[in-house]
Design an enzyme around this catalytic site. Sequence first.
Site, short mmCIF file in Angstrom:
data_model
loop_
_atom_site.label_atom_id
_atom_site.label_comp_id
_atom_site.label_asym_id
_atom_site.label_seq_id
_atom_site.Cartn_x
_atom_site.Cartn_y
_atom_site.Cartn_z
N HIS A 177 -17.82 -42.29 -12.14
CA HIS A 177 -17.16 -43.04 -11.07
C HIS A 177 -17.92 -44.33 -10.76
O HIS A 177 -18.43 -44.52 -9.67
CB HIS A 177 -17.03 -42.17 -9.82
CG HIS A 177 -16.03 -41.07 -9.98
ND1 HIS A 177 -16.38 -39.78 -10.31
CD2 HIS A 177 -14.68 -41.09 -9.89
CE1 HIS A 177 -15.28 -39.04 -10.39
NE2 HIS A 177 -14.24 -39.80 -10.15
N ASN A 178 -17.98 -45.19 -11.75
CA ASN A 178 -18.68 -46.47 -11.59
C ASN A 178 -17.68 -47.61 -11.73
O ASN A 178 -16.47 -47.39 -11.85
CB ASN A 178 -19.79 -46.57 -12.64
CG ASN A 178 -19.27 -46.21 -14.02
OD1 ASN A 178 -18.24 -46.73 -14.44
ND2 ASN A 178 -19.93 -45.29 -14.71
N PHE A 179 -18.21 -48.84 -11.74
CA PHE A 179 -17.29 -49.99 -11.76
C PHE A 179 -16.45 -50.04 -13.03
O PHE A 179 -15.30 -50.48 -13.02
CB PHE A 179 -18.08 -51.30 -11.60
CG PHE A 179 -17.18 -52.52 -11.60
CD1 PHE A 179 -16.26 -52.73 -10.58
CD2 PHE A 179 -17.24 -53.44 -12.64
CE1 PHE A 179 -15.42 -53.84 -10.58
CE2 PHE A 179 -16.40 -54.57 -12.65
CZ PHE A 179 -15.50 -54.76 -11.61
N ARG A 180 -17.01 -49.55 -14.13
CA ARG A 180 -16.21 -49.56 -15.37
C ARG A 180 -14.99 -48.66 -15.24
O ARG A 180 -13.92 -48.97 -15.77
CB ARG A 180 -17.05 -49.11 -16.56
CG ARG A 180 -17.85 -50.24 -17.17
CD ARG A 180 -18.77 -49.78 -18.26
NE ARG A 180 -19.87 -50.70 -18.32
CZ ARG A 180 -19.91 -51.77 -19.11
NH1 ARG A 180 -18.93 -52.03 -19.93
NH2 ARG A 180 -20.95 -52.59 -19.07
N HIS A 181 -15.14 -47.55 -14.54
CA HIS A 181 -13.97 -46.70 -14.31
C HIS A 181 -12.94 -47.46 -13.47
O HIS A 181 -11.76 -47.47 -13.80
CB HIS A 181 -14.39 -45.40 -13.61
CG HIS A 181 -13.25 -44.62 -13.03
ND1 HIS A 181 -12.22 -44.10 -13.80
CD2 HIS A 181 -12.93 -44.31 -11.74
CE1 HIS A 181 -11.34 -43.48 -13.01
NE2 HIS A 181 -11.75 -43.61 -11.76
N ASP A 218 -12.40 -46.18 -5.88
CA ASP A 218 -13.55 -45.26 -5.91
C ASP A 218 -14.82 -45.94 -5.40
O ASP A 218 -15.94 -45.55 -5.77
CB ASP A 218 -13.79 -44.73 -7.34
CG ASP A 218 -12.97 -43.48 -7.65
OD1 ASP A 218 -12.67 -42.73 -6.71
OD2 ASP A 218 -12.62 -43.27 -8.83
N ASP A 328 -5.35 -43.66 -12.76
CA ASP A 328 -6.64 -43.05 -12.46
C ASP A 328 -7.05 -42.00 -13.49
O ASP A 328 -8.24 -41.80 -13.75
CB ASP A 328 -6.55 -42.41 -11.05
CG ASP A 328 -7.91 -42.10 -10.46
OD1 ASP A 328 -8.91 -42.66 -10.95
OD2 ASP A 328 -7.98 -41.30 -9.50
N GLN A 379 -10.37 -30.09 -21.53
CA GLN A 379 -9.65 -31.36 -21.64
C GLN A 379 -8.21 -31.10 -22.05
O GLN A 379 -7.28 -31.75 -21.55
CB GLN A 379 -10.38 -32.28 -22.65
CG GLN A 379 -9.96 -33.72 -22.59
CD GLN A 379 -10.17 -34.35 -21.21
OE1 GLN A 379 -10.79 -33.78 -20.33
NE2 GLN A 379 -9.61 -35.53 -21.01
N1 LIG Z 1 -11.00 -32.70 -17.03
C1 LIG Z 1 -10.64 -33.97 -16.74
N2 LIG Z 1 -10.57 -34.37 -15.47
C2 LIG Z 1 -10.23 -35.64 -15.23
C3 LIG Z 1 -9.92 -36.55 -16.25
N3 LIG Z 1 -9.61 -37.75 -15.68
C4 LIG Z 1 -9.72 -37.58 -14.38
N4 LIG Z 1 -10.10 -36.32 -14.08
C5 LIG Z 1 -10.30 -35.72 -12.77
O1 LIG Z 1 -9.43 -36.33 -11.85
C6 LIG Z 1 -10.16 -36.98 -10.85
C7 LIG Z 1 -9.51 -38.34 -10.62
O2 LIG Z 1 -9.80 -38.84 -9.42
P1 LIG Z 1 -10.94 -39.95 -9.12
O3 LIG Z 1 -10.31 -40.87 -8.13
O4 LIG Z 1 -12.10 -39.16 -8.60
O5 LIG Z 1 -11.29 -40.70 -10.37
C8 LIG Z 1 -11.59 -37.12 -11.38
O6 LIG Z 1 -12.55 -37.07 -10.36
C9 LIG Z 1 -11.70 -35.92 -12.28
O7 LIG Z 1 -12.11 -34.80 -11.56
C10 LIG Z 1 -10.00 -36.11 -17.58
O8 LIG Z 1 -9.72 -36.85 -18.54
N5 LIG Z 1 -10.35 -34.81 -17.77
ZN LIG Z 2 -10.89 -42.82 -10.01
#
Ligand SMILES: Nc1nc2c(ncn2[C@@H]2O[C@H](COP(=O)(O)O)[C@@H](O)[C@H]2O)c(=O)[nH]1
Ligand SMILES: [Zn+2]
Length: 462
Positions: A177-181, A218, A328, A379
Amino acid sequence: MGTASSIQHTSKQALFNVSKAVKKIAGFSEGRRNRLPRNQPRPPRDEDSCGGNDEKYKIGNEDGVVCRTQHSHIRNATMGKVGQTMSKKASAQKLEDAVTEFIEKLGNDEKLEQAKLQLIRSPSFDVWKCKREELVSYIMLMFGDLGITNELDISYNKLKKWLVAVEQNYITDVYFHNFRHAFCVTQMMYFMIHELKLMKYMTTLQLTILLVACICHDLDHPGLNNLYQEKAHTELSVLYHNCSPLEHHHCAVAFQLLSANDLNIFGNLEQTQFDEVSHIVIQLILATDMSIHDQILDDFHQKLEEGFSFDKPEHLLALQKILIKCCDISNEVRPLETSKVWVDRLFAEFFSQADRERREGLPVEVFMQQTKVKKANDQLAFIRKIILPLFERLGRVFPDVNGRILRSLHESELFYERLSHDEIGQLLTDDVTQQNNKKHVTFRKLEIPKVVVSDCSSERAI
Ligand SMILES: Nc1nc2c(ncn2[C@@H]2O[C@H](COP(=O)(O)O)[C@@H](O)[C@H]2O)c(=O)[nH]1
Ligand SMILES: [Zn+2]
């Protein structure tokens, strides 16, 4: 839909007036700033964003990196319009050839800008090949391309300052959960705007809201999820009564930033319009809490059953929530070499949280325990149970989703299906925790609110 009604009402209506006569920028912004005081700047970061110290993600040294990066980056671009019916790999090669040919003909900045726009209009854009500063400049390109800077009368400097401040308010040491995300979510939204031709159905302001919500969704994420916040009784969980504490915090930081006069990209809107925009941005960010996933999906389903209409504000809002949610969790729409890194990073974040929970004597969820997790299996389940149904529902309003987006998701599904038979992810990229073994991940104690609005000066010029 209450206060969001005029912004959301009917497509393509002129919703705000930016003429000099109606601008009350100074008084308007001062008023807001007085209500939300600025906070102390955060200490400087010690590395270049996520993966910045990893050889794997390094693009080269600082000297001359811009030119080399742009070109290798453009050469490595994949998919795009070319090869929509081909596999991810074949289409990647085809576009790579086309872009290489195109670059050879580049003669000036304008062409280079066009080439960059082509790149960011593709889900194959590879965020790992860019420096942070480049990411900010790519978002600026998106704003220019969609006519946002013109329509909202945002100066280049203000947009840049705001984006740099946003980037600084993502935590560098967080694996996922960083800027790249945040950038990837935004870039996917930009791709969707073009792919699904959203500009036909939404105003420039509505598109701006989508992008801004993505960029901010985020902010200041500590790499510890809502479950942790609740179990550890953190300040955030107390402040927000365990009701989407992280998402509320992301909103709080976003509007702290916008409360500063020189960062308020909505500074030319009337107060009532600003309030409406804020209301929608907040609802979109809150919608990214996965604990209300089913609720949001059901709400959208209900609108579809009623007969979806872009002219009904509550329908449009439900759609916008689905759009940001799709973006997201859209890593699997990207080529596997990009998306696999994100999978590893997500699990690295989970494992890091689990370690901390053990240290603090808190219960640890099974899906976060390194010894119990089967990445490929998990996944695959996420793709089948969450991602595909979400995108398929979006496809009921935009049949174009059924093209390359769903094809790409099914390719990922197949990949993880095969992998899950072999398990346990030996073919996945090296574990990020090993790549980062030199790096100490330290999570700061949360102070609320903490926002950086300074240090957007020239040494960070884009
Ligand atoms: N197992 C996976 N979980 C995923 C994936 N992409 C996202 N996520 C989950 O969803 C939330 C999205 O919310 P965020 O605002 O927190 O980004 C994230 O936290 C993960 O828990 C994935 O590809 N596989
Ligand atoms: Zn997110």
